[in-house]
Motif scaffolding. Structure first.
Motif, short mmCIF file in Angstrom:
data_model
loop_
_atom_site.label_atom_id
_atom_site.label_comp_id
_atom_site.label_asym_id
_atom_site.label_seq_id
_atom_site.Cartn_x
_atom_site.Cartn_y
_atom_site.Cartn_z
N PHE A 205 0.83 -1.21 0.00
CA PHE A 205 0.00 0.00 0.00
C PHE A 205 0.86 1.26 0.00
CE2 PHE A 205 -2.00 3.32 2.69
CZ PHE A 205 -3.00 3.70 1.82
N ARG A 228 -8.78 3.03 -5.72
CA ARG A 228 -8.86 2.42 -4.40
C ARG A 228 -7.84 3.03 -3.45
NH1 ARG A 228 -7.57 -3.72 -4.31
NH2 ARG A 228 -9.19 -3.66 -5.94
N LEU A 232 -8.73 5.13 -0.01
CA LEU A 232 -8.18 4.72 1.28
C LEU A 232 -7.47 5.88 1.99
CD1 LEU A 232 -6.82 1.12 0.60
CD2 LEU A 232 -8.60 1.78 2.23
#
Length: 334
Positions: A205, A228, A232
Motif C-alpha cells: 500500500f 482504491r 483509502l
C-alpha cells in the motif's frame, strides 16, 4: 539513474544544487535542533517536564491529522476538510455518551461507542471526499472544500450551535490520562505515526501511494488500483481527523463546534511541507512530518515565551511554508 545521481557520479553537482538538496533532506532536523538550542540558552524553564508536557500535548493533534494529510498529499491530493471533520467527530462523541442521540444500556458501552462511532463517521466523510476526487474527477482542493465549508455547519446543526460541557473520566482519558507517566495522547500520536511510517516504508500500500503521486498514469498502466488507493488515503485522513477531534474535546471538557479544529488544515499542511513531503506528490516523509509539526509548535512556543504576540507565529508559519516549498523546487531542478 536520475539527473542528480548522474551528476553526483560525475562529480559535477553544482554547489547551489547540492546546498538545496541537503537543505531539503536535513533542513527540518537542523531547524528543530536550532530551536531547542535557542530555548535551552535563552528561555527559562525550557527543560522542565511541564514545558515538555505542554509542547507534546499541543503538538499531538497536529501530528495525528498531519499523518493522514501526508498520505493524501503523497498521492497528489490535498484535504482541506480535516478541521471541519474534527468538529463533527468532537460534536458527535459527547452526544453519544450523554444519551442525546439514543439510549445506551451502560456508561462503559456509551463511552466505547463515543470513541468508535465518530471515527467511523469521519472516515465515511473522508470516503465522500475520495469519491468526489475519483468517481467525479473533481480537483482535490475543490472536492475537500465542500466539507471544509459544510462540515462545520453540520457540526453546528448537530449541537444547535451550543457549547456541550461534560465531565467523563473514561472518555477524557484519551486526552488527560497517562500511561507510565506519559500522556495518553502522546502515546497515541507516536503509535499512529509509527504505523504510518511502517506502512509507507514496508507495505505494498505504501509503495502504491508513492507510485500514484509520482505518476498516476504510469501507476494505472502497471495495474495499481489508483482509485482504491485514493479512497483509502482520504478515509484514513478523515478517520485521523476524527481521532484528533476526540482528543480536543476531551482535553477541554467541552465540545464547541465553532472552534474545534479551526485552522487545523493549515497546521497539518504546514507540518507536511516543512517536513519535506513534496506538495506535488510522489513522496511521503512521515517522520519528517512529525519533526515539522514539532518545529511549528516550538516556533510558536519560542515566540510566546519571549514576549512575541501569538499573531506573529502565523506570519512565521507562512514563511516556513514558503521556504519549504522554495527549497523543494530548487532541489528538484536539474
Amino acid at each position: 539513474m536520475t539527473t542528480i545521481e548522474t551528476q553526483a557520479t560525475a562529480g559535477t553537482v553544482p554547489s547551489g544544487k547540492r546546498f538545496f538538496t541537503l537543505a531539503g533532506r536535513y533542513g527540518t532536523v537542523a531547524a528543530f535542533l536550532a530551536l531547542i538550542l535557542f530555548n535551552v540558552l535563552f528561555t527559562p524553564n525550557f527543560l522542565s517536564l511541564q514545558t515538555l508536557n505542554v509542547n507534546l500535548t499541543q503538538v499531538a493533534t497536529i501530528v495525528i491529522v498531519a499523518t493522514g494529510m501526508t498520505l493524501v498529499i503523497a498521492t497528489g491530493g490535498i484535504d482541506l476538510s480535516v478541521g471541519s471533520l474534527m468538529a463533527i467527530g468532537g460534536a458527535l462523541a459527547p452526544m453519544i455518551f450523554m444519551g442525546a442521540l439514543f439510549p445506551v444500556s451502560s456508561m462503559p458501552v456509551a463511552v466505547a461507542l463515543a470513541f468508535i462511532l465518530p471515527v467511523i463517521a469521519t472516515a465515511l466523510l473522508g470516503l465522500f471526499n475520495g469519491l468526489l476526487v475519483t468517481r467525479f474527477a473533481i480537483q482535490p482542493i475543490i472536492a475537500t472544500l465542500v466539507l471544509f465549508i459544510a462540515g462545520r455547519g453540520i457540526a453546528q446543526v448537530m449541537t444547535n450551535g451550543n457549547l456541550q460541557v461534560f465531565r467523563n473520566e473514561g472518555f477524557q482519558f484519551i486526552a488527560l490520562g497517562r500511561i507510565a507517566g506519559i500522556p495518553a495522547q502522546v502515546i497515541l500520536m507516536i503509535v499512529i505515526a509509527a504505523i504510518a511510517w511502517a506502512a509507507v516504508r514496508h507495505t505494498v500500500f505504501g509503495r502504491q501511494v508513492i507510485a500514484v503521486g509520482g505518476n498516476e498514469k504510469a501507476a494505472r498502466l502497471t495495474g495499481i488500483p489508483v482509485h482504491r488507493v485514493k479512497l483509502l488515503v482520504y478515509m484514513i485522513s478523515g478517520a485521523l481527523a476524527g481521532v484528533a477531534g476526540l482528543i480536543v474535546v476531551a482535553r477541554n471538557s467541552a465540545s464547541d463546534a465553532n472552534l474545534v479544529g479551526l485552522g487545523m488544515e493549515l497546521d497539518a499542511i504546514a507540518a507536511v511541507a516543512v517536513g519535506g513531503t513534496l506538495l506535488t506528490g510522489g513522496r511521503a516523509n512521515i517522520m519528517g512530518t512529525l519533526i515539522g509539526a514539532l518545529v511549528i509548535q516550538l516556533v510558536r512556543y519560542t515566540l510566546l515565551a519571549n514576549g512575541v504576540p501569538d499573531a506573529a507565529a502565523l506570519i512565521v508559519k507562512a514563511a516556513l511554508i514558503l521556504l519549504a516549498v522554495f527549497i523543494q523546487q530548487r532541489a528538484g531542478k536539474p
